[in-house]
Motif scaffolding. Structure first.
Motif, short mmCIF file in Angstrom:
data_model
loop_
_atom_site.label_atom_id
_atom_site.label_comp_id
_atom_site.label_asym_id
_atom_site.label_seq_id
_atom_site.Cartn_x
_atom_site.Cartn_y
_atom_site.Cartn_z
N ALA A 1 0.81 -1.22 0.00
CA ALA A 1 0.00 0.00 0.00
C ALA A 1 0.84 1.27 0.00
CB ALA A 1 -0.94 0.00 1.21
N THR A 2 2.16 1.13 0.24
CA THR A 2 3.04 2.31 0.20
C THR A 2 3.41 2.68 -1.23
OG1 THR A 2 5.07 0.99 0.39
CG2 THR A 2 4.02 1.72 2.45
N HIS A 3 3.12 1.80 -2.19
CA HIS A 3 3.44 2.07 -3.59
C HIS A 3 2.26 2.75 -4.28
CE1 HIS A 3 7.24 -0.24 -3.85
NE2 HIS A 3 6.69 -0.97 -2.90
N PRO A 4 2.45 3.94 -4.79
CA PRO A 4 1.32 4.68 -5.38
C PRO A 4 0.72 4.02 -6.62
CG PRO A 4 3.39 5.80 -5.82
CD PRO A 4 3.70 4.71 -4.85
N ASN A 5 1.48 3.16 -7.29
CA ASN A 5 0.99 2.55 -8.54
C ASN A 5 0.61 1.08 -8.39
OD1 ASN A 5 1.48 4.98 -9.99
ND2 ASN A 5 3.65 4.45 -10.15
N SER A 6 0.62 0.56 -7.17
CA SER A 6 0.28 -0.85 -6.98
C SER A 6 -1.23 -1.04 -6.90
CB SER A 6 0.94 -1.39 -5.71
OG SER A 6 0.27 -0.91 -4.56
N ASP A 7 -1.66 -2.29 -7.03
CA ASP A 7 -3.09 -2.60 -6.93
C ASP A 7 -3.61 -2.33 -5.52
OD1 ASP A 7 -3.04 -3.39 -9.56
OD2 ASP A 7 -2.70 -5.51 -9.09
N CYS A 8 -2.70 -2.41 -4.53
CA CYS A 8 -3.10 -2.21 -3.13
C CYS A 8 -2.87 -0.78 -2.66
CB CYS A 8 -2.30 -3.16 -2.22
SG CYS A 8 -2.43 -4.90 -2.65
N ALA A 9 -2.52 0.11 -3.57
CA ALA A 9 -2.13 1.47 -3.19
C ALA A 9 -3.17 2.14 -2.31
CB ALA A 9 -1.88 2.30 -4.44
N SER A 10 -2.69 2.79 -1.27
CA SER A 10 -3.57 3.54 -0.39
C SER A 10 -3.73 4.96 -0.94
CB SER A 10 -2.98 3.61 1.03
OG SER A 10 -1.76 4.32 1.01
N GLU A 11 -4.76 5.64 -0.48
CA GLU A 11 -4.98 7.02 -0.93
C GLU A 11 -3.83 7.92 -0.48
OE1 GLU A 11 -7.33 8.04 -2.99
OE2 GLU A 11 -7.92 5.93 -3.12
N ALA A 12 -3.29 7.65 0.71
CA ALA A 12 -2.17 8.45 1.21
C ALA A 12 -0.94 8.28 0.32
CB ALA A 12 -1.84 8.05 2.64
#
Length: 353
Positions: A239-250
């Motif tokens: 979720a820390t990766h902005p372009n991943s499938d799990c990316a968080s809004e932050a």
């Protein structure tokens, strides 16, 4: 296989370690626990804090509590890589002929204090890279294994920038934890001054050998992790990766580059140790949440918007934990309260979990 005897020995060793540390270090419970967790899990630690908050004293204390060879390297701008790793020198043999002989540097120890690591040039900083990851040092084409267990405990002052060199991302990623050492509270400050007025001597005694530490690590590695907890921990990292499938809004808003796979390895290894310290034989969500900040805060590269909005890495980690927790149906406040409750009754506090 994990046994009751090994668990009891683990708890006994932890209690002895924290008892001795308390003799020299006042307060800083989270920092002390984090450092010990990383050492048991086999990771390196970067301690950040302003001058005078006890970073170096803590590492020196750990060097005595763990009955292993300890060396200190004071990083300065004129420090050379050979001053860290060692070099070949010319000596005369018994036959009178000159020959090369390797003179080991201070890196060849079990516990290495890299004091003010960001004061050395990038060339010298890079001398630690191989040792921190592969536990080997290569000099003149010859690789030499480090003694096990091996740790680098580094300190740096995040405020002063003159004459310093920021650590490269590759090196930051090799630190399991980045621990922030805060200023002591009023009561802690009074206790520190009272103690140092009597004596500046450090009185902690060795209570854990390298062999015992390796056994503790082996015990912790056998702690089971439920698949759902493992998925939760890996989702936090992804979720820390902005372009991943799990990316968080932050992450989409504030992060340019997320955490590497080393973050996932560190999070699970450390969570196993923390679970045992808290008297549990399985990893809980609260263990993962409690360690998310020290594992992730130094592995995220923030974008300009985060810098402009003055959003700290810890704030981003907190937002990610809350968002991912909601996806998994967790109550963030409940998990945070559980983590704080376990921390208060932890071994370093003097109360048994």
């Amino acid at each position: 296989m994990i046994t009751e005897e090994s668990i009891q020995q683990f708890s006994k060793n932890c209690e002895n370690i924290f008892t001795q540390i308390r003799r020299d270090v006042i307060g800083q419970q989270e920092v002390v626990e984090g450092t010990v967790i990383a050492m048991i899990a086999g990771g390196n630690v970067l301690l950040e804090g302003v001058p005078g908050v006890g970073k170096t004293r803590l590492v020196r204390t750990l060097g005595r509590v763990f009955d292993m060879p300890f060396s200190r390297i004071q990083f300065t701008p004129d420090l050379m890589p050979a001053d860290v790793t060692g070099t070949n020198i010319i000596v005369k043999g018994e036959d009178g002929n000159s020959q090369f002989q390797f003179q080991p540097g201070p890196i060849f120890s079990n516990i290495v204090l890299a004091d003010e690591i960001n004061r050395a040039t990038p060339k010298t900083q890079s001398a630690l890279l191989e040792a921190m990851q592969e536990h080997t040092v290569t000099v003149m084409g010859v690789s030499r294994k480090m003694k096990e267990p091996f740790f680098v405990l580094a300190t740096q002052n995040p405020i002063e920038q003159d004459g310093t060199y920021p650590l490269p991302e590759a090196q930051m990623d090799r630190f399991m934890f980045n621990l922030i050492v805060p200023n002591p509270g009023l009561d802690e400050l009074m206790a520190i001054v009272n103690m140092t007025q009597k004596t500046m001597a450090e009185v902690a005694e060795p209570v854990c050998s390298g062999e015992e530490l390796l056994k503790m690590r082996e015990t912790a590695n056998q702690v089971p992790v439920a698949e759902e907890v493992m998925r939760y921990a890996m989702t936090l990292c992804s979720a820390t990766h902005p372009n991943s499938d799990c990316a968080s809004e932050a992450a989409k808003k504030y992060v340019r580059l997320g955490a590497s796979p080393r973050a996932g390895q560190a999070l699970i290894s450390a969570a196993k140790v923390k679970a045992l310290m808290n008297g549990r034989f399985n990893v809980a969500y609260s263990d993962v949440n409690a360690l998310a900040a020290p594992v992730l805060r130094h592995r995220m590269k923030l974008n300009f918007e985060a810098i402009a909005d003055r959003v700290a890495p810890d704030a981003i980690v907190k937002m990610i934990v809350e968002e991912v927790g909601t996806r998994f149906g967790l109550n963030p406040k409940k998990e945070e309260a559980a983590a704080k409750a376990e921390s208060k009754k932890g071994l370093f506090s003097g109360k048994k979990a």
